[in-house]
Enzyme design. Structure first.
Site, PDB file in Angstrom:
ATOM      1  N   SER A  63       1.310  -0.831   0.159  1.00 17.56           N
ATOM      2  CA  SER A  63       0.327  -0.067   0.126  1.00 17.56           C
ATOM      3  C   SER A  63       0.667   1.621  -0.436  1.00 17.56           C
ATOM      4  O   SER A  63       0.117   2.034  -0.347  1.00 17.56           O
ATOM      5  CB  SER A  63      -0.760   0.261   0.717  1.00 17.56           C
ATOM      6  OG  SER A  63      -2.149  -0.867   1.219  1.00 17.56           O
ATOM      7  N   LYS A  66       0.318   2.986  -3.164  1.00 18.11           N
ATOM      8  CA  LYS A  66      -1.059   4.400  -3.249  1.00 18.11           C
ATOM      9  C   LYS A  66      -0.585   5.992  -3.513  1.00 18.11           C
ATOM     10  O   LYS A  66      -1.209   6.448  -3.388  1.00 18.11           O
ATOM     11  CB  LYS A  66      -1.512   3.524  -1.648  1.00 18.11           C
ATOM     12  CG  LYS A  66      -1.927   1.914  -1.927  1.00 18.11           C
ATOM     13  CD  LYS A  66      -3.128   1.671  -0.944  1.00 18.11           C
ATOM     14  CE  LYS A  66      -3.402   0.668  -1.281  1.00 18.11           C
ATOM     15  NZ  LYS A  66      -4.418  -0.048  -0.248  1.00 18.11           N
ATOM     16  N   TYR A 188      -4.255  -2.698 -10.453  1.00 19.14           N
ATOM     17  CA  TYR A 188      -3.892  -2.411  -8.651  1.00 19.14           C
ATOM     18  C   TYR A 188      -3.375  -3.368  -8.743  1.00 19.14           C
ATOM     19  O   TYR A 188      -2.448  -2.841  -7.359  1.00 19.14           O
ATOM     20  CB  TYR A 188      -5.506  -2.341  -7.680  1.00 19.14           C
ATOM     21  CG  TYR A 188      -5.349  -2.563  -6.643  1.00 19.14           C
ATOM     22  CD1 TYR A 188      -4.876  -1.170  -5.748  1.00 19.14           C
ATOM     23  CD2 TYR A 188      -5.484  -3.441  -5.718  1.00 19.14           C
ATOM     24  CE1 TYR A 188      -5.746  -1.306  -3.895  1.00 19.14           C
ATOM     25  CE2 TYR A 188      -5.468  -3.466  -3.592  1.00 19.14           C
ATOM     26  CZ  TYR A 188      -5.370  -2.532  -3.769  1.00 19.14           C
ATOM     27  OH  TYR A 188      -4.876  -2.545  -2.574  1.00 19.14           O
ATOM     28  N   TYR A 240      -4.186   3.526   7.841  1.00 19.71           N
ATOM     29  CA  TYR A 240      -6.065   2.728   8.578  1.00 19.71           C
ATOM     30  C   TYR A 240      -6.613   3.493   9.552  1.00 19.71           C
ATOM     31  O   TYR A 240      -6.724   4.425  10.140  1.00 19.71           O
ATOM     32  CB  TYR A 240      -6.186   1.857   7.894  1.00 19.71           C
ATOM     33  CG  TYR A 240      -4.930   1.554   6.703  1.00 19.71           C
ATOM     34  CD1 TYR A 240      -5.892   1.660   5.452  1.00 19.71           C
ATOM     35  CD2 TYR A 240      -4.120   0.936   6.413  1.00 19.71           C
ATOM     36  CE1 TYR A 240      -4.885   2.005   4.154  1.00 19.71           C
ATOM     37  CE2 TYR A 240      -3.273   0.536   5.125  1.00 19.71           C
ATOM     38  CZ  TYR A 240      -4.233   1.074   4.405  1.00 19.71           C
ATOM     39  OH  TYR A 240      -3.203   1.066   3.323  1.00 19.71           O
ATOM     40  N   VAL A 258       1.600  -3.680   3.842  1.00 17.27           N
ATOM     41  CA  VAL A 258       1.384  -5.076   4.334  1.00 17.27           C
ATOM     42  C   VAL A 258       2.710  -6.218   4.229  1.00 17.27           C
ATOM     43  O   VAL A 258       2.505  -7.157   4.549  1.00 17.27           O
ATOM     44  CB  VAL A 258       0.388  -5.811   4.127  1.00 17.27           C
ATOM     45  CG1 VAL A 258      -1.096  -5.178   4.570  1.00 17.27           C
ATOM     46  CG2 VAL A 258       0.114  -6.074   2.509  1.00 17.27           C
TER      47      VAL A 258
HETATM   48  O1  DON Z   1      -5.348  -5.204  -1.773  1.00 13.43           O
HETATM   49  C1  DON Z   1      -4.533  -5.609  -0.079  1.00 13.43           C
HETATM   50  O2  DON Z   1      -4.935  -5.692   0.776  1.00 13.43           O
HETATM   51  C2  DON Z   1      -2.501  -5.745  -0.367  1.00 13.43           C
HETATM   52  N1  DON Z   1      -2.606  -5.315  -1.935  1.00 13.43           N
HETATM   53  C3  DON Z   1      -2.522  -3.732   0.045  1.00 13.43           C
HETATM   54  C4  DON Z   1      -3.054  -3.801   1.608  1.00 13.43           C
HETATM   55  C5  DON Z   1      -2.238  -2.941   1.955  1.00 13.43           C
HETATM   56  O3  DON Z   1      -0.470  -2.891   2.166  1.00 13.43           O
HETATM   57  C6  DON Z   1      -2.321  -2.533   3.682  1.00 13.43           C
HETATM   58  N2  DON Z   1      -1.892  -2.075   4.458  1.00 13.43           N
HETATM   59  N3  DON Z   1      -0.893  -1.580   5.339  1.00 13.43           N
END
Ligand code: DON
Length: 304
Positions: A63, A66, A188, A240, A258
């Protein structure tokens, strides 16, 4: 101040957290990562750089990427993107479905998954070759032509992408996804699969500490006002439902992923990045959060 000594202290004083938390297993490819990695990198705008541990090992930035896609969308369409995505902290998990339906398909902010899907949809609409354009953008910001996707991570996420597929369909049902669900998800998943090291991340994020201008070349990526807004979003929404906690303990705008990475910036001063794969229940790196808290406490360099 002896920053190398501070990084040394942080490393030893957070070692007890190495075993705490879990790696993100909902993306099977990420579960294969050696959870013992720990790296930290600090770049100052005036040129000094300090690092420790696995600071040059690339990992899945997830993320954190993003921030790049949002920067691209702001460059293309400026304020108008905020007609389709909000600027408020969500207070919910990054992949929550409930709030999105309740709020008629307008994601709370561009960093929760639903918001990042809307930003992805905008880039798919606006760019002829969105994935190539994304890589070109990140390579330009980082001055590194080798930064790329990890196709195995993108494929792994697609295979298990039930929640993201559900979010994209929900957005589509509310009329807030203009392209085909498959195409937006493909962009994405590739976005989230970008790999960078702590050293590359902290260097690249200097642009956001520098009012949107690439240090060195001085090229304007974002206007001062756009950079202010992007940093405000990192401050309020970058973690978040732990955004308050990160502000409270660390006191910097930042973004987590993550893959266990976190990058944070201090406007006009520095950028810092840390990587430790094990996550807390909110999806943020356990040791990484503590390391950054110790850094701003020891250095006194937070925005508050
Ligand atoms: O879409 C997802 O769940 C992962 N590609 C990205 C989530 C993420 O990194 C949330 N951040 N902490």
């Amino acid at each position: 101040m002896d920053y190398q000594k501070i990084l040394d202290e942080i490393t030893s004083q957070t070692a007890y957290l190495q075993g705490k938390g879990e790696v993100a297993s909902y993306i099977p490819e990420l579960a294969k990562v050696d959870s013992h990695h720990f790296g930290i990198s600090l770049h100052f705008l005036e040129g000094n750089h300090f690092q420790l541990g696995d600071a040059e090992t690339r990992f899945s930035i997830q993320s954190i990427a993003k921030v790049f896609s949002l920067s691209m969308a702001i460059r293309l369409l400026d304020e108008t993107i905020f007609e389709r995505v909000g600027v408020e902290p969500s207070g919910t998990a990054f992949n929550s479905l409930l709030q999105l339906d309740y709020e008629q398909g307008i994601p709370r902010n561009p960093f929760i998954n639903a918001g990042a899907l809307v930003i992805s949809d905008i880039l798919v609409s606006e760019l002829e070759q969105p994935k190539q354009a994304l890589l070109a953008f990140v390579r330009k910001l980082s001055a590194n032509p080798e930064i790329g996707f990890n196709p195995a991570v993108a494929a792994s996420e697609k295979l298990q992408g039930y929640r993201n597929t559900a979010l994209a369909n929900l957005l589509k049902s509310h009329g807030n996804l203009h392209n085909e669900v498959e195409e937006v998800l493909d962009f994405y998943f590739h976005l989230c699969s970008i790999e960078m090291s702590c050293k590359e991340l902290s260097r690249t994020f200097l642009v956001f500490a520098n009012h949107g201008k690439i240090p060195g070349t001085k090229e304007e990526i974002l206007s001062t006002s756009q950079a202010k807004r992007l940093n405000a979003l990192m401050q309020t929404c970058g973690f978040y439902d732990e955004a308050g906690e990160f502000s409270f303990t660390v006191g910097l705008p930042g973004k987590s992923g993550v893959g266990g990475g976190i990058v944070a910036i201090h406007p006009e001063k520095y950028s810092i990045s840390v990587w430790s794969p094990k996550l807390n229940k909110k999806g943020n790196s356990v040791r990484g959060m503590k390391a950054l808290e110790l850094f701003t406490t020891k250095s006194g360099l937070s925005v508050f």
